[in-house]
Design a protein around this motif. Sequence first.
Motif, PDB file in Angstrom:
ATOM      1  N   ALA B  14     -15.670-105.824 -35.576  1.00 15.71           N
ATOM      2  CA  ALA B  14     -15.002-105.260 -34.431  1.00 15.71           C
ATOM      3  C   ALA B  14     -15.245-104.055 -33.957  1.00 15.71           C
ATOM      4  O   ALA B  14     -15.158-103.075 -35.020  1.00 15.71           O
ATOM      5  N   HIS B  15     -15.264-103.845 -32.761  1.00 12.82           N
ATOM      6  CA  HIS B  15     -15.585-102.324 -32.553  1.00 12.82           C
ATOM      7  C   HIS B  15     -14.122-101.466 -32.639  1.00 12.82           C
ATOM      8  O   HIS B  15     -13.117-102.008 -32.363  1.00 12.82           O
ATOM      9  N   SER B  43     -19.129 -98.870 -32.942  1.00 11.48           N
ATOM     10  CA  SER B  43     -19.409-100.141 -34.148  1.00 11.48           C
ATOM     11  C   SER B  43     -19.271 -99.406 -35.392  1.00 11.48           C
ATOM     12  O   SER B  43     -19.421 -98.440 -35.775  1.00 11.48           O
ATOM     13  N   PRO B  44     -18.517-100.318 -36.396  1.00  6.69           N
ATOM     14  CA  PRO B  44     -18.263 -99.848 -37.794  1.00  6.69           C
ATOM     15  C   PRO B  44     -19.584 -99.639 -38.502  1.00  6.69           C
ATOM     16  O   PRO B  44     -19.651 -98.944 -39.606  1.00  6.69           O
ATOM     17  N   ASP B  45     -20.686-100.180 -38.047  1.00 11.65           N
ATOM     18  CA  ASP B  45     -21.912-100.029 -38.916  1.00 11.65           C
ATOM     19  C   ASP B  45     -22.736 -98.830 -38.203  1.00 11.65           C
ATOM     20  O   ASP B  45     -23.807 -98.479 -38.979  1.00 11.65           O
ATOM     21  N   PHE B  48     -21.892 -91.635 -38.920  1.00 12.85           N
ATOM     22  CA  PHE B  48     -21.209 -90.886 -38.197  1.00 12.85           C
ATOM     23  C   PHE B  48     -21.656 -90.263 -37.114  1.00 12.85           C
ATOM     24  O   PHE B  48     -21.355 -89.963 -35.986  1.00 12.85           O
ATOM     25  N   LEU B  49     -22.992 -89.531 -37.550  1.00  5.71           N
ATOM     26  CA  LEU B  49     -23.897 -88.928 -36.408  1.00  5.71           C
ATOM     27  C   LEU B  49     -24.187 -89.757 -35.244  1.00  5.71           C
ATOM     28  O   LEU B  49     -24.138 -89.290 -34.232  1.00  5.71           O
ATOM     29  N   GLU B  50     -24.278 -91.212 -35.461  1.00  8.27           N
ATOM     30  CA  GLU B  50     -24.823 -91.906 -34.422  1.00  8.27           C
ATOM     31  C   GLU B  50     -23.200 -92.209 -33.573  1.00  8.27           C
ATOM     32  O   GLU B  50     -23.462 -92.080 -32.073  1.00  8.27           O
ATOM     33  N   MET B  51     -22.366 -92.242 -34.181  1.00 10.72           N
ATOM     34  CA  MET B  51     -21.001 -92.107 -33.332  1.00 10.72           C
ATOM     35  C   MET B  51     -20.919 -90.981 -32.360  1.00 10.72           C
ATOM     36  O   MET B  51     -20.454 -90.888 -31.129  1.00 10.72           O
ATOM     37  N   LEU B 101     -22.676 -91.371 -43.982  1.00 13.15           N
ATOM     38  CA  LEU B 101     -21.192 -91.770 -43.767  1.00 13.15           C
ATOM     39  C   LEU B 101     -21.223 -92.886 -42.572  1.00 13.15           C
ATOM     40  O   LEU B 101     -21.700 -92.637 -41.487  1.00 13.15           O
ATOM     41  N   HIS B 102     -20.629 -94.138 -42.776  1.00 11.53           N
ATOM     42  CA  HIS B 102     -20.529 -94.960 -41.689  1.00 11.53           C
ATOM     43  C   HIS B 102     -18.990 -95.110 -41.307  1.00 11.53           C
ATOM     44  O   HIS B 102     -18.032 -94.744 -41.746  1.00 11.53           O
ATOM     45  N   MET B 103     -19.039 -95.414 -40.060  1.00 12.58           N
ATOM     46  CA  MET B 103     -17.752 -95.627 -39.344  1.00 12.58           C
ATOM     47  C   MET B 103     -16.853 -96.647 -40.070  1.00 12.58           C
ATOM     48  O   MET B 103     -15.714 -96.615 -39.723  1.00 12.58           O
ATOM     49  N   ARG B 104     -17.347 -97.676 -40.938  1.00 17.51           N
ATOM     50  CA  ARG B 104     -16.262 -98.631 -41.410  1.00 17.51           C
ATOM     51  C   ARG B 104     -15.577 -97.903 -42.345  1.00 17.51           C
ATOM     52  O   ARG B 104     -14.595 -98.514 -42.985  1.00 17.51           O
ATOM     53  N   SER B 105     -15.856 -96.780 -42.829  1.00 18.34           N
ATOM     54  CA  SER B 105     -14.983 -95.689 -43.731  1.00 18.34           C
ATOM     55  C   SER B 105     -13.592 -95.369 -43.056  1.00 18.34           C
ATOM     56  O   SER B 105     -12.840 -94.541 -43.617  1.00 18.34           O
ATOM     57  N   PHE B 106     -13.700 -95.465 -41.598  1.00 18.56           N
ATOM     58  CA  PHE B 106     -12.507 -95.170 -40.857  1.00 18.56           C
ATOM     59  C   PHE B 106     -11.802 -96.354 -40.409  1.00 18.56           C
ATOM     60  O   PHE B 106     -12.372 -97.503 -40.334  1.00 18.56           O
ATOM     61  N   SER B 107     -10.579 -96.176 -39.774  1.00 19.72           N
ATOM     62  CA  SER B 107      -9.863 -97.421 -39.412  1.00 19.72           C
ATOM     63  C   SER B 107      -9.681 -97.132 -37.803  1.00 19.72           C
ATOM     64  O   SER B 107      -9.746 -96.114 -37.097  1.00 19.72           O
TER      65      SER B 107
END
Lengths: 261, 267
Positions: B14-15, B43-45, B48-51, B101-107
């Motif tokens: 889920a985004h 996307s949680p996948d 961090f840089l892509e975000m 680091l991936h965004m799934r490490s954040f909520s």
Amino acid sequence: MSNLKTTLSSSLGKKIVMSLTGLFLCTFLIVHLIGNLQLFKDDNGLAFNAYAYTMTHFTPIKIVSYLLYASIIVHAMYALILTSMNKKARPVGYAQQNGNANSPWTSRNMGILGTILLIFIVIHMNNFWAQYHWADLPYAKYEVSLTDPADVKFTSIPFDGSKIAHTDYVDIEHGVKVLIAKDLYLIVGELFKQWWYVLLYVVSMVALAFHLFHGFRSAFQTLGWDHKKYVSAIRFIGEWGFGLLIPIAFAAMPLYFFFFK
Amino acid sequence: MSHISHPNTNKMSAHMNLTLKVWRQKNANDKGGFVTYKAADISPDMSFLEMLDVVNEGLIKKGEDPIHFDHDCREGICGMCSLYINGRAHGPKRAITTCQLHMRSFSDGETITIEPWRAAAFPVVKDLAVNRQAFDRIQQSGGYVSINTGGVPDANEIPIPKFIADEAFNSATCIGCGACVAACKNASAMLFVSAKVSQLALLPQGQQERYQRVQAMVAQMDEEGFGNCTNTGACEAECPKEISITNIARMNREYFTSKFFKEEEIH
């Protein structure tokens, strides 16, 4: 000489000064503790007062004590210099800093802990060291039977100008060994009956515990004495010995006098 | 991004919608400050840089100046990416760089604070990009071997015990990202310098300049204005390559040996 000067003024050189003075102060703590354990003897201060006299009058110990005062001053001064350099190394701080995630609290607060200890040392030396050296203390007279060392007659002698001095002799006629000494034990006992002093001493020993918990091991790391075979032993001595046992033993003294004397 | 819909949308994919508090600073002389941005539909996948790329695309579309940050290989080996994320160098996970680091490490809904490395020796160039040339200058002062390498030697010509080779290799994995400086409460560079000193001091090829090297590199480190080590261990905890502070002890040994027992001097 210029080599030594440039070495000691480098970042690593300043650290070696911190570690050597710190370790020297650690060894002093052991000696100080062993001596102070005489306080737990129920002998009206005979052993403690004899120890206090030796510590202030035996020349080699006197020389070491000057080295000790110098170490305290140098350790504190270098801490101040290093801290101000470290502050300059990060002029703009972080808005959010999660130090607990990567390092123990004690290791990040050695300056605060050290400041508490420095204040304590000043108060402590004023309480006892200055009193012993300059105040008109009453004297304690101990007459120890030559046949039975457990038979001790204790008399308190009030301070009497120049007429009284430290005396140590054997009186064969009466079969006693006589010791007349400044009664520091009395001062200790009186001070440790006041709750705020007891509290101050205990809090300071907590600071000491945290300071040494990090400091002892850290000193070896700074000196480069990091070896797989010994690092666990250094850690053990630093954390259980200097971080726990020694501060507890020191804190036990005021608590013992406050609750049991 | 929101137009892509997965047939089996579960909670993991889920985004996310995030709030970013980003340090913006026009140049080295600007005072700088935090600016808040919304990062929607992340996307949680994503890394961090892509975000940040997504946020920047939005800024560019709006005609605003994108957020400047350093990056290059995006696979954790170049040492270019940095970022102090929620009070930690390279974010909340151990042993990775920000690009790993991936965004799934954040909520979802989280506010993320992003700051540049903070050190006098690493001045901010713009926004989150800092100048890490101080590291280059330290390397140039002694982090090299100047013997003539010649042709390819026989593999077993110089025997090196495996544990020494491993230790040297571990030290050599330093990518020079500067997380050690960023995480250290004193902004000390000793983990970096000690890794560079160690990797050469441990191997036979590094012996010729061994004692001159450590003096030169420490002197350069001091000149750059890094802080002093207080052995907190924050550097090794935040190092993406898990370089050990054993290296710092080794550097100290090398330094004191060279200063007190060797004749090599630096000029």
